[in-house]
Design a protein around this motif. Sequence first.
Motif, PDB file in Angstrom:
ATOM      1  N   THR A 171     -15.565   2.914  -2.881  1.00  0.00           N
ATOM      2  CA  THR A 171     -14.288   2.954  -2.110  1.00  0.00           C
ATOM      3  C   THR A 171     -13.303   3.363  -3.216  1.00  0.00           C
ATOM      4  OG1 THR A 171     -14.836   0.750  -1.330  1.00  0.00           O
ATOM      5  CG2 THR A 171     -12.880   1.301  -1.485  1.00  0.00           C
ATOM      6  N   GLU A 185       0.742  -1.362   0.594  1.00  0.00           N
ATOM      7  CA  GLU A 185       0.188   0.340   0.001  1.00  0.00           C
ATOM      8  C   GLU A 185       0.501   1.095   0.095  1.00  0.00           C
ATOM      9  OE1 GLU A 185      -0.672   0.817   5.066  1.00  0.00           O
ATOM     10  OE2 GLU A 185      -2.720  -0.622   3.428  1.00  0.00           O
ATOM     11  N   SER A 203      -8.690   0.351   0.024  1.00  0.00           N
ATOM     12  CA  SER A 203      -9.083   1.993   0.172  1.00  0.00           C
ATOM     13  C   SER A 203      -7.725   2.196   1.042  1.00  0.00           C
ATOM     14  CB  SER A 203     -10.670   1.922   1.215  1.00  0.00           C
ATOM     15  OG  SER A 203     -10.205   1.227   3.117  1.00  0.00           O
ATOM     16  N   ARG A 204      -7.281   1.313   1.984  1.00  0.00           N
ATOM     17  CA  ARG A 204      -5.914   1.543   2.168  1.00  0.00           C
ATOM     18  C   ARG A 204      -4.945   2.026   0.973  1.00  0.00           C
ATOM     19  NH1 ARG A 204      -7.547  -1.508   6.468  1.00  0.00           N
ATOM     20  NH2 ARG A 204      -6.699  -3.702   5.293  1.00  0.00           N
ATOM     21  N   CYS A 205      -5.224   1.873   0.351  1.00  0.00           N
ATOM     22  CA  CYS A 205      -3.930   2.505  -0.934  1.00  0.00           C
ATOM     23  C   CYS A 205      -3.645   3.620  -1.399  1.00  0.00           C
ATOM     24  CB  CYS A 205      -4.120   0.899  -2.055  1.00  0.00           C
ATOM     25  SG  CYS A 205      -3.675  -0.615  -1.926  1.00  0.00           S
ATOM     26  N   ARG A 206      -2.653   4.236  -0.772  1.00  0.00           N
ATOM     27  CA  ARG A 206      -3.402   5.979  -0.664  1.00  0.00           C
ATOM     28  C   ARG A 206      -2.723   6.272  -2.155  1.00  0.00           C
ATOM     29  NH1 ARG A 206      -8.001   6.015   1.478  1.00  0.00           N
ATOM     30  NH2 ARG A 206      -7.864   8.617   1.234  1.00  0.00           N
ATOM     31  N   LEU A 240      -6.931   7.937  -7.345  1.00  0.00           N
ATOM     32  CA  LEU A 240      -7.457   7.415  -7.999  1.00  0.00           C
ATOM     33  C   LEU A 240      -7.608   8.137  -8.913  1.00  0.00           C
ATOM     34  CD1 LEU A 240      -7.770   3.901  -8.877  1.00  0.00           C
ATOM     35  CD2 LEU A 240     -10.249   4.267  -7.436  1.00  0.00           C
ATOM     36  N   ILE A 258     -10.474   7.356  -2.794  1.00  0.00           N
ATOM     37  CA  ILE A 258      -9.143   6.660  -2.948  1.00  0.00           C
ATOM     38  C   ILE A 258      -8.432   7.993  -3.544  1.00  0.00           C
ATOM     39  CG2 ILE A 258      -7.114   5.814  -3.777  1.00  0.00           C
ATOM     40  CD1 ILE A 258      -8.472   3.346  -3.293  1.00  0.00           C
TER      41      ILE A 258
END
Length: 607
Positions: A526, A474, A500-503, A533, A530
């Motif tokens: 979700t 992440e 959702s924690r992959c910023r 994204l 981010i």
Amino acid sequence: MGQTTLYQHYLEPVLLRLQLVTTPPHTVSVFQRPSLPATDMVPSLVSLCAREVVSDHGSSPSWLSCVPRELYRPLLEAAFAHCRPLAVGELVQRWPERTLSIGGRRKSGQAPPNRLCIQALLLAVVRGLTDKRCRLQVLDLCGLQCDEGRLEDSMGGWSLTVALCSTLLQARAAASRGHRDCERERKRGLQMERERDSAVKRDRGLESRRGGTEGEDAGKMECRSNGGEESMVQARVRPEEETVRGVRRRMELQRRNEPQQNSPSTSSPDWNQSVVVRVRADLFINARSWERVRGALSLPGPLRLYCRYLRVEELPAPSVASLLELLPKDGLLGLDIRYSSLGVPGLALLLPLLEPFPLLHSLRLHYCNLDLQRTQPSQQGALQEMFSGLGALKRLRRLSLTALRLPGHLRLLLSSLSQPLEVLELPYLSLTPADLAYLSCSPHASSLRELDLSENRLDVSSVPSLRRLLSQAEPCLAQLSLCGCGLSDSLLGALLPSLSRCRTLRTLRLALNPLTRTGLVSLAWTAVGIPSLRLLLYPSPLEEYEPGLPPLPSSAQLLDWPLMEGSEVSSLTVTQLEEVLLAKGRQHDLLMTSDLLKYSTDLAVED
């Protein structure tokens, strides 16, 4: 036509049309002050003036004689942008700098160079070899090819490679003709020298015979003759001159034998031809162009071809090996082999040949007929050679393996690498839960920027490993592709908290997964959470397909099954997704699409 006349014909009309007559003088006196750097001017004004200049080819002999070297680059860009191949050729033939870079990454909406302009560029490079005004030593064409197929008059990778190799052969032929002309001139000079020596010998023979027949009377007459004539005859027969003629004769014999010893057809290919221009490019080679590329690389010449990224298709392993041996070892960054029946023995042959390339950091193997599900004789030994060859690539950062079918061998494959990977693409690899478990705990997990696990069937036993993998990656993961992995609403719901924690995630591809409209909306919520994204490639929900699909269809069934023709069903999905975007204010910076063919891949690599 002088500089003032050039100003009147080109720059002044442009300024009048733009109503820029009040512009300060230092921004418009380009042709009047050649020492002014082009960077001090307004870029749009420079481009517009350059377009006017290159559009009038009849006056090119005049402005080429006085244009400053700082303006060669904007003039060449204008010639490429507006398809002026004659101007391209004239500018490149007398290029005033050591380096010329054409290509690179194009701006959004910028068209690729025209085919005629590229051909004019290559012909001008050959002409520039004999032009004393040309200072070109390095020609960089990396990224020049257009492989999207958008424009008919653009040049693709295969066409550019063939054109480059033809240019190398033309330059070598021109250099050979010049070498033969010099050799003819040298032989002509030797022939004239031999004729002069023969004339001197004939004069000496006539004098000696004349002196023998006339006897003493002739001798007495010579004694009474002028002393200057006697000194001239004595000078002709000095022993020092005889020694000089002997040395000259020996040198003549040595020179006569030199072309036979240094003939280009012998084992020594280095026959007084030095490299004048180094050409860097991305090469695309297949079975139709392999012979020409090999011929262009095998013999010396004034142009030397250096490869940045090499892509080969439909070539056997020995042919690829011969190309690798001919390529210069410095400069190769990536190798892409596609649709070649290499197998394990072929890879075991090729991978050790990649070790001498010190900058190689990318290796892609697509559909190379490597199937470890079928046990073959001596396969284990070839596997060990393949893994050891892969481990010798110390700078490898990208590894892409498509449809190689390596179930249960991912640990052996990745553990042989000496450095963690940044890009790992494993579509159609038939990965097992044990493979995913190793990947989630491997040193590569925390350094991955791009991960592609498409078309590997995932189930409940794979979810914990995949969640652990996402938590490890992440901090740096920017691209993730899970297309055709059989993700249902429940499986995807278990992965959404980790996603959702992959910023740093910029691209998420989930096409061809059996999601309902409810699961798709949950995915959209979700995705908008981010902030980094930019692209979400989502699957068409099951409600949009014609009746008859199984409960959990495969990716092949979803790809072939027809969608409902009514627009009301699909418009409902689009409306719900737009509501999610509007709720989070992401309608301008996040693209959501289900189109597999037309979505922009540039969003994945934009800064």
